[in-house]
Structures are given as structure tokens and as C-alpha cells.
Design a protein around this motif. Structure first.
Motif, PDB file in Angstrom:
ATOM      1  N   TYR A   1       0.792  -1.221   0.000  1.00  0.00           N
ATOM      2  CA  TYR A   1       0.000   0.000   0.000  1.00  0.00           C
ATOM      3  C   TYR A   1       0.827   1.274   0.000  1.00  0.00           C
ATOM      4  O   TYR A   1       0.451   2.274  -0.598  1.00  0.00           O
ATOM      5  N   VAL A   2       1.969   1.254   0.705  1.00  0.00           N
ATOM      6  CA  VAL A   2       2.782   2.479   0.738  1.00  0.00           C
ATOM      7  C   VAL A   2       4.008   2.370  -0.173  1.00  0.00           C
ATOM      8  O   VAL A   2       4.986   3.092  -0.007  1.00  0.00           O
ATOM      9  N   GLY A   3       3.931   1.437  -1.125  1.00  0.00           N
ATOM     10  CA  GLY A   3       4.946   1.379  -2.179  1.00  0.00           C
ATOM     11  C   GLY A   3       6.345   1.012  -1.706  1.00  0.00           C
ATOM     12  O   GLY A   3       7.345   1.475  -2.273  1.00  0.00           O
ATOM     13  N   LEU A   4       6.445   0.128  -0.720  1.00  0.00           N
ATOM     14  CA  LEU A   4       7.770  -0.261  -0.224  1.00  0.00           C
ATOM     15  C   LEU A   4       8.573  -0.990  -1.293  1.00  0.00           C
ATOM     16  O   LEU A   4       9.794  -0.863  -1.357  1.00  0.00           O
ATOM     17  N   GLU A   5       7.879  -1.740  -2.136  1.00  0.00           N
ATOM     18  CA  GLU A   5       8.605  -2.543  -3.126  1.00  0.00           C
ATOM     19  C   GLU A   5       9.206  -1.686  -4.248  1.00  0.00           C
ATOM     20  O   GLU A   5      10.058  -2.156  -4.991  1.00  0.00           O
ATOM     21  N   ALA A   6       8.789  -0.429  -4.330  1.00  0.00           N
ATOM     22  CA  ALA A   6       9.369   0.459  -5.352  1.00  0.00           C
ATOM     23  C   ALA A   6      10.860   0.683  -5.089  1.00  0.00           C
ATOM     24  O   ALA A   6      11.631   0.994  -6.000  1.00  0.00           O
TER      25      ALA A   6
ATOM     26  N   GLU B   1      16.788  -8.036  -5.267  1.00  0.00           N
ATOM     27  CA  GLU B   1      15.648  -8.267  -4.366  1.00  0.00           C
ATOM     28  C   GLU B   1      14.373  -8.575  -5.152  1.00  0.00           C
ATOM     29  O   GLU B   1      13.609  -9.474  -4.797  1.00  0.00           O
ATOM     30  N   ARG B   2      14.174  -7.852  -6.238  1.00  0.00           N
ATOM     31  CA  ARG B   2      13.002  -8.124  -7.090  1.00  0.00           C
ATOM     32  C   ARG B   2      13.080  -9.521  -7.688  1.00  0.00           C
ATOM     33  O   ARG B   2      12.091 -10.242  -7.756  1.00  0.00           O
ATOM     34  N   LEU B   3      14.294  -9.879  -8.118  1.00  0.00           N
ATOM     35  CA  LEU B   3      14.481 -11.176  -8.762  1.00  0.00           C
ATOM     36  C   LEU B   3      14.138 -12.301  -7.773  1.00  0.00           C
ATOM     37  O   LEU B   3      13.444 -13.268  -8.120  1.00  0.00           O
TER      38      LEU B   3
ATOM     39  N   ARG C   1      12.266 -12.124  -5.024  1.00  0.00           N
ATOM     40  CA  ARG C   1      10.813 -12.102  -4.768  1.00  0.00           C
ATOM     41  C   ARG C   1      10.060 -12.795  -5.896  1.00  0.00           C
ATOM     42  O   ARG C   1       9.208 -13.651  -5.674  1.00  0.00           O
ATOM     43  N   ASP C   2      10.414 -12.422  -7.134  1.00  0.00           N
ATOM     44  CA  ASP C   2       9.677 -12.962  -8.286  1.00  0.00           C
ATOM     45  C   ASP C   2       9.943 -14.455  -8.476  1.00  0.00           C
ATOM     46  O   ASP C   2       9.044 -15.210  -8.862  1.00  0.00           O
ATOM     47  N   THR C   3      11.187 -14.872  -8.211  1.00  0.00           N
ATOM     48  CA  THR C   3      11.516 -16.295  -8.347  1.00  0.00           C
ATOM     49  C   THR C   3      10.701 -17.111  -7.348  1.00  0.00           C
ATOM     50  O   THR C   3      10.144 -18.162  -7.688  1.00  0.00           O
ATOM     51  N   ALA C   4      10.625 -16.613  -6.113  1.00  0.00           N
ATOM     52  CA  ALA C   4       9.871 -17.349  -5.085  1.00  0.00           C
ATOM     53  C   ALA C   4       8.383 -17.369  -5.430  1.00  0.00           C
ATOM     54  O   ALA C   4       7.710 -18.391  -5.294  1.00  0.00           O
ATOM     55  N   ARG C   5       7.878 -16.237  -5.909  1.00  0.00           N
ATOM     56  CA  ARG C   5       6.450 -16.151  -6.266  1.00  0.00           C
ATOM     57  C   ARG C   5       6.118 -17.134  -7.392  1.00  0.00           C
ATOM     58  O   ARG C   5       5.107 -17.828  -7.359  1.00  0.00           O
TER      59      ARG C   5
ATOM     60  N   GLU D   1      19.398  -8.667   3.510  1.00  0.00           N
ATOM     61  CA  GLU D   1      18.433  -9.147   4.504  1.00  0.00           C
ATOM     62  C   GLU D   1      17.004  -8.857   4.046  1.00  0.00           C
ATOM     63  O   GLU D   1      16.079  -9.569   4.423  1.00  0.00           O
ATOM     64  N   THR D   2      16.837  -7.822   3.233  1.00  0.00           N
ATOM     65  CA  THR D   2      15.507  -7.550   2.660  1.00  0.00           C
ATOM     66  C   THR D   2      15.129  -8.666   1.683  1.00  0.00           C
ATOM     67  O   THR D   2      13.998  -9.165   1.703  1.00  0.00           O
ATOM     68  N   ALA D   3      16.088  -9.057   0.843  1.00  0.00           N
ATOM     69  CA  ALA D   3      15.817 -10.135  -0.119  1.00  0.00           C
ATOM     70  C   ALA D   3      15.445 -11.416   0.625  1.00  0.00           C
ATOM     71  O   ALA D   3      14.491 -12.120   0.258  1.00  0.00           O
ATOM     72  N   TYR D   4      16.181 -11.701   1.699  1.00  0.00           N
ATOM     73  CA  TYR D   4      15.890 -12.896   2.489  1.00  0.00           C
ATOM     74  C   TYR D   4      14.476 -12.800   3.087  1.00  0.00           C
ATOM     75  O   TYR D   4      13.697 -13.761   3.045  1.00  0.00           O
ATOM     76  N   GLY D   5      14.140 -11.632   3.602  1.00  0.00           N
ATOM     77  CA  GLY D   5      12.811 -11.429   4.183  1.00  0.00           C
ATOM     78  C   GLY D   5      11.714 -11.606   3.143  1.00  0.00           C
ATOM     79  O   GLY D   5      10.695 -12.258   3.394  1.00  0.00           O
ATOM     80  N   LEU D   6      11.932 -11.053   1.965  1.00  0.00           N
ATOM     81  CA  LEU D   6      10.937 -11.180   0.890  1.00  0.00           C
ATOM     82  C   LEU D   6      10.737 -12.643   0.497  1.00  0.00           C
ATOM     83  O   LEU D   6       9.616 -13.075   0.210  1.00  0.00           O
ATOM     84  N   LEU D   7      11.829 -13.380   0.499  1.00  0.00           N
ATOM     85  CA  LEU D   7      11.745 -14.809   0.185  1.00  0.00           C
ATOM     86  C   LEU D   7      10.847 -15.513   1.207  1.00  0.00           C
ATOM     87  O   LEU D   7       9.940 -16.285   0.842  1.00  0.00           O
TER      88      LEU D   7
END
Ligand code: FAD
Length: 386
Positions: A4-9, A15-17, A19-23, A71-77
Motif C-alpha cells: 500500500y505504501v509502495g515499499l517494493e518500489a 531483491e526483485r528477482l 521475490r519474483d523467483t519465489a512467487r 536481509e531484505t531479499a531474504y525477508g521477501l523470500l
């Protein structure tokens, strides 16, 4: 997906990669079957090597095949895995934060070389044996004992509620060293050693898509070389728990987000009294509250990642986030379930499965009560455990 507050921007490319790989992994490999696994009480073990190949086990460590992601990438995973099911995230948490982390942090060179690449690739499975039948919230009272005998240790005791013990190749067992004033030490115990048995615990009504068992140790002999040399005392297991709890603080948001998305989709689709139930203020209030709670939990998780990255993260920070975010997911999964009416009690929809899982997540890695006491002590300087 709710952001909602655009954190992923602000995520970087890696980190995007991740997140997207896990998704995509969740979508392609398990999303369709997870309800069946939950009902059957099984975990898709065939996916473990695939999870390893994709780098899902401790990618935030450095060396021995681990890429040292942020650590953000790990958290997103963790968030993406738990958006599927807490059992899937538990698999990655235990393998990474509770087995690979202590070997990486406290192990000998030989232990690291033997286990880290195999565990990282999912060619071997590990488990973490701390809880005992009589000692859960207070593991420092553990009764499992190790006695030195020449250049070996002899282990006796029993551990329970151990995620993955029935399928593990190696267990990190925490025991008191009788030969050294009952100092707590970590032992790498291969599960095919004489005297080791790992019975499965059945009849769980929560975290059903995860294998849980006991570890019984009867005169189990391990060489001295299997002791984790770099740590002694409760600092050993507690530092591992801080790593795993960090992942849980992120993961729980994934479960809550999945509940929110199911509830939002259902509310806009399901018609009663001549229109979608999303047109009613009562339902909108539930969605507004859910989105707000998820967003504030996300903010806490992102801040934790920053603190961890720069070395300022304290275990108490992690307690606050684990306590808050899991309670949030527990509460909100129930609201989502409610919005789905009768359909909400089936495995065709995720909220009730997440809701049941949250009872475990609320309990393991320090119960909600125990994290309350950790914070209480930090805030007052007075401990209230006893
Ligand atoms: P208890 O410690 O007996 O607590 C019972 C209740 O009393 C709780 O509500 C608790 O909050 C409360 N309580 C306890 N002490 C206090 C106090 N001082 N003040 C106020 N209230 C208090 N453990 C592992 O080692 N490895 C694993 O891989 C693992 N996986 C698990 C998987 C599952 C599915 C589950 C359910 C558990 C797992 N655990 C694992 C164990 C888990 O960590 C423990 O269940 C947890 O620590 C709580 O211990 P307990 O169940 O013995 O409850």
C-alpha cells in the motif's frame, strides 16, 4: 499484491528477482496442491532439491555456495513462501536459519565443507533439536546430556516437536556437557547413527503441510569433531532463534497478505442482496483494517532488515516484530475466513489453513507470551519469567 505504501518500489534488482523467483516457484510448483498436502498432512519432499537449486536455503549467508543476498531479499523470500503456507516457509527457515546458520557461524572448517553446500542445495536435510518434552519455553532447563568418553561424546535424552526430524540427515542437537560443568553445546548428530530414532508426530491440526517429529538419543556416540567448536552456553541456540524469528516476522506478513487478497477477491465477486458483498461498509471496514495492519507490519519488517544489515539489530527488536506480525496474521486470517462465509472453512481457500497454521507460528520460536516477557524485561530492566 498489497504494497500500500509502495515499499517494493525501493527494491533493488536482486531483491526483485528473488521475490519474483519465489512467487513463480509457489505458483508453478505448489500453489495448486498445498490444500491437499495440508489435508493429507504431508510435505512435498520432492521440492526440497528444487528449493535448494533456486537458492531458498540461507541465501543471506556468505560462502560455501551461499550468495550473501541482502536481509531484505531474504525477508521477501520468507514472505513469498509463507504466502503459500507456513509449512513451506518453516522448511526454509529450519534448514537455513537453524541448521546452516549455526554451522556457518560456529562450525569447524571441516563441518562447513561437509554440510553447507549439501544443505544449501537441498541434497541433505537438517533439523534443530532444542525443545524437550518437559522443557519448551525454558530450554535452559534441558535434560539432554553429553558425556565425554575418549575422543567421543555419548548423548542421551529426547527432543520433541522437531520440524523435519523424520526426514533429516543431520540434527543440530543442543545438550549439556556433563564433563564440563553442564555447559550447553551444539552437536551435529547424523540421524543414521546407532541409538537415534525420529518418530513422526501425527494428528496435528496446525502446520499440517510440514513434517514434525521427535528425536530420541540413547547412548548415541558422536566424535568430538561433531561438536560445534565456536559457541558454548545458551547463546548458541538463542542466536539461531533470532535468525529464524527474523524470517518469521517477514513470513507472517505473507500469510496475512494472501488472506487479504483472497478476501478482497471474494468480496468483489460474491453477490448477496443484489450486489457484491464488497459494497457493504462492514466488509470494507474489514478490508481497510486488514490492509492497515499488514502495512504497519511491513514497515516494521523493512526497518528490521535495515538494522540487521548494518549490525544494529538486537534480539529484542526481533521479538517485537515476531510478536506483533504473527499476532497480526493470526487475527487477520480469522477476519478473512469470516468474509468468505461457508466457503471459508474449506481447503479450497487459504484463510482457514493460514489461520490454523498461525497457531503454531504463534507458539514456536518463543511463544507470544515469552516475547512479551522479553520486551517487558528490556523496557523495565526487571525479568518476569519466574
Ligand atoms: P510451554 O513452554 O509448556 O508453554 C505453555 C504455555 O505457558 C504457553 O502459552 C506459554 O506462553 C506459557 N508460559 C510458559 N512459560 C511462561 C512464563 N514464564 N510466563 C507466562 N507464560 C508462560 N522446537 C525445536 O526445538 N525445534 C523445532 O524445529 C520445532 N518445531 C516446532 C514445530 C511445531 C509444529 C511446533 C508446535 C513446535 C515446534 N517446536 C520446535 C517447539 C516450540 O518451540 C515449543 O512448542 C515452544 O517453545 C513452546 O514450548 P511448549 O510447547 O513446551 O509450551
Amino acid at each position: 499484491m498489497l504494497d500500500y505504501v509502495g515499499l517494493e518500489a525501493d527494491l533493488d534488482e536482486e531483491e526483485r528477482l528473488i521475490r519474483d523467483t519465489a512467487r513463480k516457484f509457489v505458483e508453478d510448483e505448489i500453489a495448486d496442491d498445498i490444500g491437499d498436502h495440508f489435508e493429507a498432512g504431508t510435505f512435498p519432499t520432492d521440492l526440497i532439491p528444487k528449493m535448494g537449486e533456486l537458492g531458498f536455503f540461507a541465501p543471506n549467508l556468505e560462502g560455501y555456495g551461499s550468495p550473501n543476498v541482502s536481509e531484505t531479499a531474504y525477508g521477501l523470500l520468507m514472505q513469498e513462501l509463507e504466502a503459500c503456507d507456513s509449512g513451506l516457509r518453516s522448511m526454509a527457515s529450519v534448514q537455513g536459519a537453524l541448521v546452516m546458520y549455526p554451522i556457518h557461524q560456529f562450525g569447524s572448517e571441516a563441518q562447513k565443507e561437509e554440510w553447507l553446500p549439501a544443505l544449501g542445495q537441498g541434497e541433505a536435510v537438517g533439523c534443530f533439536g532444542l525443545t524437550e518434552p518437559e522443557h519448551g519455553s525454558n530450554p535452559s532447563a534441558m535434560e539432554t546430556r553429553a558425556e565425554k568418553d575418549g575422543d567421543e561424546y555419548v548423548l542421551n535424552g529426547s527432543k520433541t516437536w522437531i520440524t523435519n526430524s523424520p526426514i533429516a540427515d543431520v540434527a543440530v542437537v543442543w545438550a549439556k556437557d556433563r564433563s564440563d560443568d553442564d555447559t550447553v553445546r551444539g552437536f551435529l548428530v547424523e540421524t543414521d547413527r546407532d541409538g537415534v530414532t525420529t518418530n513422526k508426530i501425527d494428528d496435528k491440526l496446525s502446520l499440517r503441510a510440514s513434517i514434525t517429529g521427535e528425536i530420541s538419543l540413547q547412548d548415541v556416540r558422536v566424535p568430538e569433531a561433531n561438536v560445534l567448536p565456536g559457541v558454548e552456553g545458551m547463546k548458541g541456540p538463542l542466536s539461531c532463534l533470532t535468525q529464524a524469528r527474523y524470517g518469521i516476522a517477514w513470513g507472517a506478513i505473507g500469510a496475512a497478505r494472501d488472506c487479504f487478497e483472497e478476501a478482497r477477491a471474494y468480496a468483489t465477486d460474491r453477490e448477496q442482496f443484489g450486489g457484491p458483498i464488497a459494497q457493504f461498509q462492514l466488509q470494507q471496514q474489514k478490508l481497510a483494517e486488514m490492509a492497515t495492519q499488514i502495512t504497519t507490519s511491513q514497515l516494521l519488517a523493512y526497518r528490521l532488515a535495515e538494522l540487521k544489515e548494518r549490525g544494529d539489530l538486537r534480539p529484542q527488536h526481533v521479538s517485537m516484530a515476531k510478536r506483533n506480525n504473527v499476532r497480526m496474521a493470526r487475527d487477520q486470517s480469522r477476519v478473512a475466513r469470516e468474509m468468505l462465509g461457508g466457503n471459508g472453512i474449506t481447503t479450497d481457500y487459504s484463510p482457514m489453513r493460514h489461520m490454523a497454521n498461525m497457531e503454531t507460528v504463534y507458539t514456536y520460536e518463543g511463544t507470544h507470551d515469552i516475547h512479551t516477557l522479553i520486551l517487558g524485561e528490556d523496557l523495565t530492566g526487571i525479568q518476569a519469567y519466574q
